[in-house]
Motif scaffolding. Structure first.
Motif, short mmCIF file in Angstrom:
data_model
loop_
_atom_site.label_atom_id
_atom_site.label_comp_id
_atom_site.label_asym_id
_atom_site.label_seq_id
_atom_site.Cartn_x
_atom_site.Cartn_y
_atom_site.Cartn_z
N HIS A 62 23.63 -45.89 -61.07
CA HIS A 62 24.62 -46.13 -62.18
C HIS A 62 24.80 -47.43 -62.48
O HIS A 62 24.96 -48.39 -61.54
N TYR A 63 24.73 -47.69 -63.76
CA TYR A 63 24.76 -49.13 -64.22
C TYR A 63 26.38 -49.49 -64.18
O TYR A 63 27.00 -48.70 -64.85
N LEU A 64 26.75 -50.20 -63.48
CA LEU A 64 28.22 -50.76 -63.12
C LEU A 64 29.04 -50.99 -64.71
O LEU A 64 28.27 -52.18 -65.27
N GLY A 65 29.90 -50.26 -64.97
CA GLY A 65 30.40 -50.88 -66.19
C GLY A 65 30.12 -49.89 -67.24
O GLY A 65 30.61 -50.15 -68.63
N TRP A 66 29.06 -49.14 -67.23
CA TRP A 66 28.63 -48.32 -68.34
C TRP A 66 28.78 -46.82 -68.12
O TRP A 66 28.93 -46.36 -67.05
N ASN A 67 28.83 -46.36 -69.07
CA ASN A 67 28.94 -44.65 -69.16
C ASN A 67 27.96 -44.07 -68.35
O ASN A 67 26.77 -44.53 -68.28
N LYS A 68 28.10 -43.00 -67.70
CA LYS A 68 27.20 -42.37 -66.70
C LYS A 68 26.22 -42.00 -67.33
O LYS A 68 25.22 -41.26 -66.87
N ASN A 69 26.19 -41.65 -68.77
CA ASN A 69 24.91 -41.26 -69.57
C ASN A 69 23.73 -41.93 -69.26
O ASN A 69 22.59 -41.70 -69.68
N GLN A 110 32.68 -55.05 -63.36
CA GLN A 110 33.46 -53.76 -63.53
C GLN A 110 33.59 -53.65 -65.18
O GLN A 110 33.70 -52.69 -65.67
N THR A 111 33.56 -54.76 -65.78
CA THR A 111 33.80 -54.73 -67.03
C THR A 111 32.33 -54.59 -68.05
O THR A 111 32.17 -53.91 -68.93
N LYS A 112 31.50 -55.76 -67.69
CA LYS A 112 30.20 -55.36 -68.32
C LYS A 112 29.27 -55.93 -67.19
O LYS A 112 29.27 -56.74 -66.47
N PRO A 113 28.12 -55.24 -67.05
CA PRO A 113 26.92 -55.40 -66.19
C PRO A 113 26.28 -56.93 -66.46
O PRO A 113 26.36 -57.24 -68.01
#
Length: 313
Positions: A62-69, A110-113
């Motif tokens: 899971h890319y932190l800060g990004w939608n789970k899609n 947590q805001t942007k990867p």
């Protein structure tokens, strides 16, 4: 891979040579925070699952800060330990690429990867670069303190064409099928049809449209072998693009659409006046709508399973 993942989940490199799992030093643990390559950029991610598949470790991240899609299965070659040394590597690559870290590094993960340039960008499969292009667009829309050029470059792909990109990826990378070449209509044909469409709609043939279409063709011919092909398509390219043949006379809408995902990245480094760039983006969006309108005519509904092209293999 899960249906929500829209990127390539397998890599061509083997990370395990035996039937047994590699040593613990080579395995990323579930719940571990890592740095993950996504195209030519690196993002902070978290390993959610780890499985041994066909003698190779795969990790669902899971890319932190990004939608789970954006969650996806990746190989170990796409991951790095989250160490100070690797973070420094990120920063060094960003500096080499000329990325403005002052606006990104100070923001919470947590805001942007975090992202960085990868010198092996051209060796990544297209879908990885596709995702990277989308993430740069997200950067431009969210990061208020990024460079003005990054904020300006936005090309929204219509939803039906996004699905086309996903289907395109699945045909090539999951089903081992290729677009049968040469395509009809090819890229040149599509550009000509668009020019005719605009001329009829506007009642005149403007020079600006013609120049933009020439630019698209030029970008396509140059970018195709560098960043628009999956690894599995490269042999086919060698077979069909011979001598001075232009790729735009052989390939069609499937590969042309991939170029539009790369445009935000390509245009971000072009020295264009803001007003001119805005008009250009509007023209590119109009062209995408034209592709969407003619989607059933321009795009293949199924790819060729023979792995070849007419007159090849």
């Amino acid at each position: 891979m899960g249906s929500s993942s829209k990127e390539e989940t397998a890599t061509d490199a083997d990370t395990s040579s035996g039937d047994t799992p590699p040593s613990n030093s080579n395995v990323f643990s579930e719940g571990e925070r890592v740095l993950a390559y996504h195209g030519p950029r690196i993002y902070e991610a978290k390993v959610q699952k780890a499985e041994l598949r066909k003698k190779e470790w795969k990790y669902f991240v899971h890319y932190l800060g990004w939608n789970k899609n954006w969650d996806e299965w990746v190989g170990a070659d796409r991951l790095m330990k989250h160490t100070e040394e690797n973070v420094i590597k990120q920063q060094a690559l960003d500096k080499k690429q000329g990325v403005d870290k002052s606006s990104k590094s100070g923001r919470s993960a947590q805001t942007k990867p975090k992202s960085s340039a990868d010198a092996k960008a051209d060796k990544e499969d297209l879908k990885n670069t596709v995702a990277k292009g989308k993430k740069r667009k997200s950067d431009s829309g969210v990061e208020k303190d990024n460079s003005s050029m990054e904020k300006l470059v936005k090309i929204q792909i219509p939803s039906t064409l996004k699905k086309q990109l996903v289907d395109d990826w699945e045909f090539v990378t999951q089903q081992d099928k290729l677009v049968k070449l040469p395509r009809s209509p090819n890229v040149d044909d599509i550009l000509t049809k668009y020019l005719e469409y605009r001329s009829k709609k506007d009642g005149t043939m403007t020079d600006s449209i013609g120049e933009i279409l020439k630019g698209i063709r030029c970008y396509f011919d140059k970018a195709l072998p560098v960043m628009l092909l999956y690894k599995k398509e490269r042999q086919q390219y060698q077979d069909v693009v011979l001598d001075d043949v232009s790729p735009s006379t052989i390939y069609g809408a499937e590969h042309l659409l991939r170029l539009f995902v790369k445009f935000p990245e390509l245009l971000a480094y072009v020295n264009i006046e803001e007003e001119t760039l805005t008009r250009l983006q509007q023209k590119l969006m109009d062209f995408l709508k034209f592709l969407q309108k003619n989607q059933s005519t321009f795009f293949l509904s199924a790819y060729d399973g023979s792995r070849g092209s007419e007159g090849a293999r």
